[in-house]
Design a protein around this motif. Structure first.
Motif, PDB file in Angstrom:
ATOM      1  N   UNK A  47       0.874  -1.170   0.000  1.00  0.00           N
ATOM      2  CA  UNK A  47       0.000   0.000   0.000  1.00  0.00           C
ATOM      3  C   UNK A  47       0.913   1.222   0.000  1.00  0.00           C
ATOM      4  N   UNK A  48       0.711   2.092  -0.972  1.00  0.00           N
ATOM      5  CA  UNK A  48       1.476   3.335  -1.031  1.00  0.00           C
ATOM      6  C   UNK A  48       0.598   4.450  -0.475  1.00  0.00           C
ATOM      7  N   UNK A  49       1.079   5.067   0.609  1.00  0.00           N
ATOM      8  CA  UNK A  49       0.358   6.159   1.248  1.00  0.00           C
ATOM      9  C   UNK A  49       0.916   7.485   0.727  1.00  0.00           C
ATOM     10  N   UNK A  50       0.064   8.220   0.011  1.00  0.00           N
ATOM     11  CA  UNK A  50       0.468   9.476  -0.637  1.00  0.00           C
ATOM     12  C   UNK A  50       0.129  10.705   0.202  1.00  0.00           C
ATOM     13  N   UNK A  51      -0.240  10.525   1.445  1.00  0.00           N
ATOM     14  CA  UNK A  51      -0.750  11.623   2.253  1.00  0.00           C
ATOM     15  C   UNK A  51       0.149  12.861   2.246  1.00  0.00           C
TER      16      UNK A  51
END
Length: 119
Positions: A47-51
């Motif tokens: 999961x790539x978190x772009x926050x």
């Protein structure tokens, strides 16, 4: 040089990649190093978190294209979460929503990996 940081942590069998700053041709190799590390460790559910990512260039987009097939061939995937509108619009413009799953938050993406029959 653009400010960029990539973090990595585990959430059970899922690896979380956290991006911060500007992902471009100068910083994309840092993200490639993380994906190579995950492959060496046989971790294919990502999961790539772009926050905290403010900008992504075509070089940054290319990193995801380069690795998604390997992840899927090994019963995993790359799922995206927490995108800011300006970053999501770039993905949308290039048709990424047809190829990748996007989620509003990281936990939702993690849960999709944990559903029976899902990767």
């Amino acid at each position: 040089m653009a400010d960029f940081n990539v973090g990595l942590r585990d959430a059970g069998s899922v690896s979380i990649v956290e991006l911060k700053g500007y992902l471009d041709a100068h910083t994309a190799p840092e993200l490639e190093n993380i994906f190579n590390k995950l492959i060496r460790e046989n971790k294919f559910k990502i999961v790539v978190n772009f926050n905290q990512l403010n900008y992504i260039s075509s070089a940054g987009l290319g990193v995801f294209m380069a690795y998604v097939e390997t992840m899927r061939e090994n019963n995993g995937d790359i799922k995206f979460a927490n995108l800011k509108e300006n970053v999501y619009n770039i993905f949308d413009l290039l048709g990424f929503p047809l190829l990748y799953e996007f989620y509003k938050d990281e936990n939702e993406a993690i849960q999709k990996f944990n559903e029976p029959g899902k990767s």
